[in-house]
Design a protein around this motif. Structure first.
Motif, PDB file in Angstrom:
ATOM      1  N   CYS B 108       0.867  -1.171   0.000  1.00  0.00           N
ATOM      2  CA  CYS B 108       0.000   0.000   0.000  1.00  0.00           C
ATOM      3  C   CYS B 108       0.905   1.222   0.000  1.00  0.00           C
ATOM      4  N   GLN B 111       0.032   7.429   0.076  1.00  0.00           N
ATOM      5  CA  GLN B 111       0.342   8.160   1.300  1.00  0.00           C
ATOM      6  C   GLN B 111      -0.890   8.822   1.923  1.00  0.00           C
ATOM      7  N   TYR B 113      -3.373   7.226   2.860  1.00  0.00           N
ATOM      8  CA  TYR B 113      -3.912   6.308   3.853  1.00  0.00           C
ATOM      9  C   TYR B 113      -2.958   6.175   5.029  1.00  0.00           C
ATOM     10  N   ARG B 114      -2.613   7.280   5.592  1.00  0.00           N
ATOM     11  CA  ARG B 114      -1.718   7.292   6.746  1.00  0.00           C
ATOM     12  C   ARG B 114      -2.288   8.276   7.770  1.00  0.00           C
ATOM     13  N   ASN B 557       6.103   4.334   8.805  1.00  0.00           N
ATOM     14  CA  ASN B 557       5.055   3.982   7.862  1.00  0.00           C
ATOM     15  C   ASN B 557       4.068   3.002   8.475  1.00  0.00           C
ATOM     16  N   ARG B 558       4.621   2.018   9.163  1.00  0.00           N
ATOM     17  CA  ARG B 558       3.760   1.005   9.784  1.00  0.00           C
ATOM     18  C   ARG B 558       2.867   1.642  10.831  1.00  0.00           C
ATOM     19  N   ARG B 561       0.198   3.582   9.066  1.00  0.00           N
ATOM     20  CA  ARG B 561      -0.778   2.722   8.396  1.00  0.00           C
ATOM     21  C   ARG B 561      -1.737   2.114   9.405  1.00  0.00           C
ATOM     22  N   ASN B 565      -5.731   2.536   9.428  1.00  0.00           N
ATOM     23  CA  ASN B 565      -6.613   1.376   9.320  1.00  0.00           C
ATOM     24  C   ASN B 565      -7.557   1.280  10.515  1.00  0.00           C
ATOM     25  N   ALA B 636      -1.089  -3.032  10.575  1.00  0.00           N
ATOM     26  CA  ALA B 636      -0.446  -2.184   9.571  1.00  0.00           C
ATOM     27  C   ALA B 636      -0.266  -2.957   8.278  1.00  0.00           C
ATOM     28  N   THR B 639      -4.034  -3.437   3.782  1.00  0.00           N
ATOM     29  CA  THR B 639      -4.112  -2.278   2.891  1.00  0.00           C
ATOM     30  C   THR B 639      -5.478  -1.639   3.068  1.00  0.00           C
ATOM     31  N   LYS B 640      -5.619  -0.479   2.508  1.00  0.00           N
ATOM     32  CA  LYS B 640      -6.918   0.181   2.566  1.00  0.00           C
ATOM     33  C   LYS B 640      -7.970  -0.718   1.910  1.00  0.00           C
TER      34      LYS B 640
END
Ligand SMILES: Cc1ncc(COP(=O)(O)O)c(C=O)c1O
Lengths: 536, 684
Positions: B108, B111, B113-114, B557-558, B561, B565, B636, B639-640
């Motif tokens: 994913c 960006q 979706y963060r 990033n994790r 994410r 989510n 994490a 994905t979206k």
């Protein structure tokens, strides 16, 4: 009857009145009509009975409420201001006291190994290698290349953590395989895997033993068992350490007690160890099994030390004594000690195992063990099964060690000659020559009190824990200076039910040759002689 | 790539039946995109070899193999994307190079979706709003239980007479009392057995973004389960894999492999008797830094961390005040300690305060002597409710009432806070305001075991007086390495300064060497300021993380994410009209089912979808009787699109099972709307 009804007529009138006023509110409740009819008719038939029932009812409610609020019986009412003052005044103790200088020194002396552990690890403190008689590497599987290979393969397929308790997608096929392997190895119907050896039996015991059940346990059981018994809230009776005659006496007295009280049949368990962690003594399993069947008790046997270290291929006491493992109701063992991985298991019948899958606290409420550790356990069993020479050389080393140690004057050894852990006590300066005199010196035929864990000779214990700990630490330091790593048995003084006597605990391994073992034990012997003779 | 051929065929065949709304790539276009990505990866890799390259640009050394591996990681099953789980929704564009296996850790790159997991400063923790379901739901729930119980008793009554042989294990036999009394086992036999297909499902492989189920069937109403030999890959929204570190590939797994080869499997013994390794010392120092405490102690099991260290903190004459929903391990530890216990209503600060006023003023029962000390034990994030502890309020109370505070961060460590350091980080509170921080590695770190952190004196006390030090096996090197590698990649590793006498670094004894004064080496350690990057000296020398991890880029990033989510799923479910519990930032999202019969249905309907989804359903006794629920744990690694998949599934099943009793229908959004406006939903 008439007389009473006239004298209490006003009361009854009032009662009837209250009943009718309560009726309206009462009617709103579902099912109220039934109760109402009952009360009414009972009142008309026999007013005395109403009162009796009412009193009973109130009494029942009172006792119910009381049992809930018993703590508040001597509740003192304070105003807000008073509470604030009390809060201000209160000074709690610190959360934890700092360690004493002695404890600090002990902690500092704990060996730390750099790189892999094994028969000759390198120590952080000295930067040198030492021969290892401290770590649990009985079967020498530490650093075994095949196991490492299998572990890496598993890592590449499963990752590391299982990320869930067994109930919620944490049960992996490799866990089921290890359970199968253990059950097959021992010859039981099934086995269940816990993710830490120490926490296994302290969950197994409370899974079966509830309030009101009876546990008859050895006075020398290890700490984990003590904790399991404590959690279970069962009735406990203790028998003398590794004394099956005392066990029989206790069982008989329990039965007598039950007959006298005409109590119901409850679950009854004997809890003991195969080889005792505390001193290396070994239980006479065939006799224990006879007793258990004779008295209709279930047996919970902790084989954490003996599994993988005695018997031709390491199946433990059941192999050594040629007793089918299925005769032990709950056979608890460690995957960490002899299999050099992590975790513990309980083997037994399908019913026993399935029961734990719902009731074993540390099974249900903890993540399952990492896949690669489980596979390492399976591989360990496989190696033991196919290489009986491992156990042969372990036993050979034990014998070689005992041949030297048994002739050392200044110590006593409580451990069984086949035990892979050898405890060394400082020989009591007062009690005389023979090692076994320590217990027989006060020949008392009076049986000990089964409700107390304290041994009957506890009063005559004359060792000075502090002094002995210190001397033994000197021995440990001396041995290390000569290149042999040994350790005292570490105890949680103050938390154990009976404070065990300070000891040095040697752990033998098949990874050393007989020569190396003899040499290392020779060093230990010299250290003992050197330090202990100085004391005199 | 022998797999590619059958793969594309089966993929094309099944494509017609695709119902996923996300644009599915055609196999040909996908593979060509992959080969391009490969070329890029090779180039990057070559660049990455030079030690001077900047970490952000170079690629992890773990990706020497083709990036097709990151998609097609199936060597024993034929590649098949009919479930839509094996291939990412879109092939990578020319800028994107993915280093993870998609089935383990989803690709994913968007960006948008963060999000950052952070408590908006200056606001109160919103108190939980309870949506009550309509009365008929409650009534039917009670009636269901009533029917279940009555039926159970009738079956027992009849069964004992007609078929006594199947009840023999419940009655005394040959002078043995039954292991399981009739009464105690009633719930298990008559209620839980009906739900057994939802529990203890065996799996294989990595518990990552997806998980592979070993299919089983029960021919006799769940009394026995038979394996069919088939396997099903399912979207995994159940494992506690919050940061997605359950991976068989990547920097952490490489480090673990290295450590197995170096250290072997076990350290052979307990911490105090010859089972301590330098890895323990290193890891403990790193954990202490991570959580922002002076020192930390590691134990090989999370459960045992509570059950063996709490008794070393409190004892007779002490009082433990415990949240009513605290974990079994805490209760176990408290019971062993012999301390007096009182409970307060879940996360209710008023209840806590009035209890504190009562117990301090009353003192110990009977003789009213003052308590020696009071320890309040709370969890950071509650695993069944998804609620966050109201930490600011607890700290306020702590100042006034002088109790000690123990926070179990089993679920919150790594999963909450802008730096992943747990609840204290989430609320922006200095962790040193808390006396004991406990947590586990089984969740966010993809490892096993637990830690307890506090000031040095206390931790040293626990090393000696905790049960684990003397008696429990030490944590194994493989697990320690996973902990160190994952933790360091969340923190990022500081770039070593060339000049050790510069102002940023000082010469001091690390806490690690303190605990082993024999250790002659005085490490030169960069001053660590919480919550900063890990000092380079805090990693074992042999361990080098790939640049993506050591730079902390991947870690951050994790974290972001996961935060996205969590909020997206939580708010999305609410917008669909479901009743959920817990805080929107919590990666644990419980969705209320109420009726026990719906648990089975929900579980099965999710599993039987074209994209199978595995869920955890929980009921009494883990929850109150009426509030049976399904518990999602986002990761994490999702994905979206994965969250979309879950939302769509819930939407459909929710309609069938009549589960939407939350916000008014007029305020609800359609699932399409939600998926389209995901960013907006997440930020609500
Ligand atoms: C609050 C809490 N503490 C402790 C534990 C036990 O951790 P582990 O699974 O690592 O034994 C858990 C796990 O479920 C938990 O939720």
């Amino acid at each position: 009857m008439n007389a009473t009804s006239t004298t209490i007529a006003p009361v009854l009138d009032f009662l009837a009145h209250t009943l009718t006023t309560a009726e309206t509110a009462f009617n709103k409740l579902p099912g109220s009509a039934v109760i109402q009819r009952y009360v009414k008719s009972s009142h008309q038939n026999d007013p005395g009975r109403t009162i009796l029932e009412l009193i009973l009812f109130i009494f029942a409610i009172r006792t119910l409420l009381q049992s809930r609020t018993r703590a508040e019986k001597n509740f003192i009412k304070f105003s807000d201001k008073e509470i604030d003052e009390l809060v201000d005044e209160w000074t709690p103790e610190p959360l934890g006291q700092s360690l004493t200088p002695q404890e600090q020194a002990d902690l500092a002396a704990v060996p730390i190994i750099t790189g892999p552990n094994g028969p000759k690890p390198k120590l952080v403190s000295t930067g040198k290698t030492a021969i290892n008689l401290a770590s649990f590497n009985f079967t020498g599987l530490s650093g075994h290349e095949e196991i490492k290979e299998r572990a890496v393969e598993t890592l590449r397929k499963y990752g590391l953590g299982s990320c869930g308790p067994p109930g919620f997608y944490g049960t992996l096929d490799v866990h089921m395989e290890l359970e199968r392997d253990i059950a097959d190895f021992l010859g039981t119907e099934a086995a269940i895997l816990y993710s830490q050896g120490f926490s296994t039996i302290s969950s197994v015991i409370p899974a079966f033993c509830k309030r009101g059940d009876i546990i008859v346990a050895d006075r020398g059981v290890n700490f984990s068992i003590q904790k399991g018994i404590q959690i279970s809230r069962s009735t406990v009776r203790w028998f003398d350490h590794n004394d099956l005659k005392s066990l029989e006496e206790v069982l008989e007295s329990v039965e007598k007690e039950r007959k006298k009280r005409r109590g119901p049949l409850t679950r009854r368990f004997i809890v003991t160890e195969g080889i005792f962690e505390k001193d290396g003594a070994m239980v006479d399993l065939p006799k224990l099994i006879d007793i258990k069947f004779k008295h209709k008790y279930r047996l919970i046997l902790d084989e954490s030390i003996s599994f993988g270290t005695v018997g031709r291929t390491g199946r433990g006491l059941t192999e050594l004594y040629n007793v089918p493992a299925s005769k032990v109701d709950m056979l608890v063992g460690s995957v960490a000690n002899a299999l050099n991985s992590c975790g513990g298991f309980c083997a037994g019948s399908q019913i026993v195992v399935n029961h734990q899958r719902i009731n074993g606290l540390s099974f249900v409420f903890s993540a399952s063990m990492p896949a690669l550790l489980s596979v390492a356990g399976s591989e360990g069993i496989n190696i033991l099964r196919n290489t009986p020479s491992i156990l042969a050389s372990l036993q050979e080393n034990i014998q070689a060690a005992r041949a030297i140690l048994d002739r050392v004057d200044c110590i006593t050894i409580p451990s069984h000659p086949a035990s892979p852990i050898i405890h060394l006590y400082v020989k009591n300066s007062k009690s005389s020559l023979h090692p076994s005199t320590a217990t027989t010196i006060v020949p008392s035929n009076k049986p000990s009190n089964p409700t107390s864990i304290l041994p009957k000779d506890a009063a005559s214990w004359d060792w000075d824990v502090q002094a002995e700990e210190k001397i033994l630490q000197d021995v440990v330091d001396e041995a290390l200076a000569q290149g042999v790593l040994i350790t005292k048995a570490k105890r949680l003084r103050g938390q154990e039910m009976v404070d065990p006597r300070p000891s040095i605990r040697l752990a033998l391994t098949s990874a050393l040759t007989k020569k190396e073992t003899e040499k290392a034990i020779g060093v230990v012997k010299n250290a003992l002689v050197k330090v202990l003779s100085k004391r005199r | 790539m022998a797999l590619a051929k059958p793969a594309s065929i089966s993929f094309l065949k099944k494509r017609k039946s695709q119902t996923l709304s996300s644009p599915m790539p055609s196999a040909a276009s996908y593979l060509s995109a992959l080969s391009q990505a490969d070329a890029r990866a090779r180039n990057h890799n070559n660049a990455g070899r030079s030690p001077t390259s900047t970490p952000a640009l170079s690629l992890s050394s773990s990706i020497t193999s083709s990036s097709e591996d990151t998609v097609l990681n199936e060597d024993d099953t034929i590649f098949d994307n009919s479930d839509g789980l094996a291939l990412p929704a879109r092939p990578p564009t020319s800028e994107q190079v993915f280093t993870t296996v998609h089935t383990e850790f989803g690709h994913c790159a968007d960006q948008r979706y963060r999000l950052v997991s952070e408590h908006p400063s200056g606001t109160e923790l919103p108190s939980h709003v309870d949506y009550d379901p309509p009365y008929y739901i409650l009534l039917s729930t009670y009636v269901s239980y009533l029917i279940l119980i009555c039926l159970g008793h009738v079956r027992d009554f009849v069964g004992k007479r007609l078929n006594p042989s199947s009840y023999t294990h419940l009655i005394p036999k040959n002078g043995y009392a039954p292991l399981n009394s009739d009464f105690d086992s009633f719930y298990t036999r008559r209620l839980k057995t009906r739900l057994d297909e939802c529990f203890s499902q065996p799996v294989t492989g990595v518990a990552g973004r997806t998980i592979v189920l070993l299919d089983r069937i029960s021919p006799d109403y769940n009394h026995t389960q038979i394996f069919t030999g088939n396997r099903t890959r399912a979207l995994n929204i159940s494992s506690y894999n919050y940061l997605g570190f359950a991976q068989a590939r990547g920097g952490c797994a490489d480090a673990v492999e290295d450590s197995i080869r170096r250290y072997g499997i076990s350290t052979c013994g307990t911490r105090l008797t010859g089972g301590s390794s330098d890895l323990h010392t290193i890891s403990e120092a790193l954990v202490a830094n991570f959580v922002g405490m002076e020192d930390a102690l590691i134990s090989s099991m999370g459960f045992a961390t509570n059950s063996t260290f709490i008794p070393a903190l409190v004892g007779k004459g002490c009082l433990v005040i415990s949240d009513e929903l605290n974990h079994a391990s805490i209760r176990f530890g408290v019971r062993l300690s012999g301390a007096h216990v009182r409970m307060f209503k879940h996360n209710d600060m008023k209840s806590l305060e009035s209890l504190l006023r009562e117990v301090i003023s009353q003192g110990q029962p009977k003789h009213h002597r003052p308590w020696k000390k009071i320890l309040v034990i709370v969890e950071g994030l509650y695993s069944m409710e998804g609620t966050l502890v109201n930490l600011p309020a607890v700290i306020e109370l702590k100042k006034k009432y002088k109790f000690y505070l123990f926070v179990d961060e089993a679920h919150s460590i790594g999963a909450l806070g802008p730096h992943g350091r747990g609840v204290a980080d989430y609320f922006g509170i200095n962790p040193r305001n808390i006396d004991m921080l406990m947590g586990t590695f089984t969740k966010s770190f993809g490892a096993a075991g637990g830690y307890i952190a506090g000031n040095k004196d206390l931790i040293d006390r626990l090393r000696v007086h905790g049960h684990s030090g003397a008696y429990a096996e030490a944590m194994t090197p493989a697990v320690l390495t996973q902990v160190v590698a994952s933790m360091a990649s969340i923190m990022g590793v500081a770039v070593p300064s060339m000049n050790p006498s510069s102002s940023t670094s000082t010469l001091r004894l690390t806490s690690a060497t303190n605990s082993a004064p024999n250790n002659t080496a005085c490490a030169i350690e960069e001053e660590y300021s919480h919550p900063g990057a890990a000092p380079p000296s805090s990693l074992p020398q042999w361990l080098t993380l790939p640049p993506a991890l050591s730079s902390g880029i991947e870690g951050s990033n994790r974290l972001r994410r996961l935060a996205f989510n969590a909020r997206y799923l939580h708010n999305g479910l609410n917008k669909l009209g479901f009743i959920t519990y817990g805080h929107p930032a919590s990666p644990i999202v419980p969705l209320l089912l109420f009726n026990p019969g719906k648990m089975n249905m929900f579980h099965r309907m999710m599993k039987d979808r074209q994209t199978p989804i595995v869920v955890v359903v929980v009921a009494y006794p883990a929850t109150p009787l009426v509030t049976s629920r399904v518990r999602f744990c986002v990761s994490a690694a999702h994905t979206k699109e994965d969250v979309d998949t879950v939302l769509r599934a819930c939407d459909e099943i929710g309609d069938v099972l009549d589960l939407k009793h939350g916000i008014k229908p007029s305020e609800r959004w359609s699932v399409e709307q939600i998926c389209e406006r995901a960013v907006e939903v997440a930020e609500m």
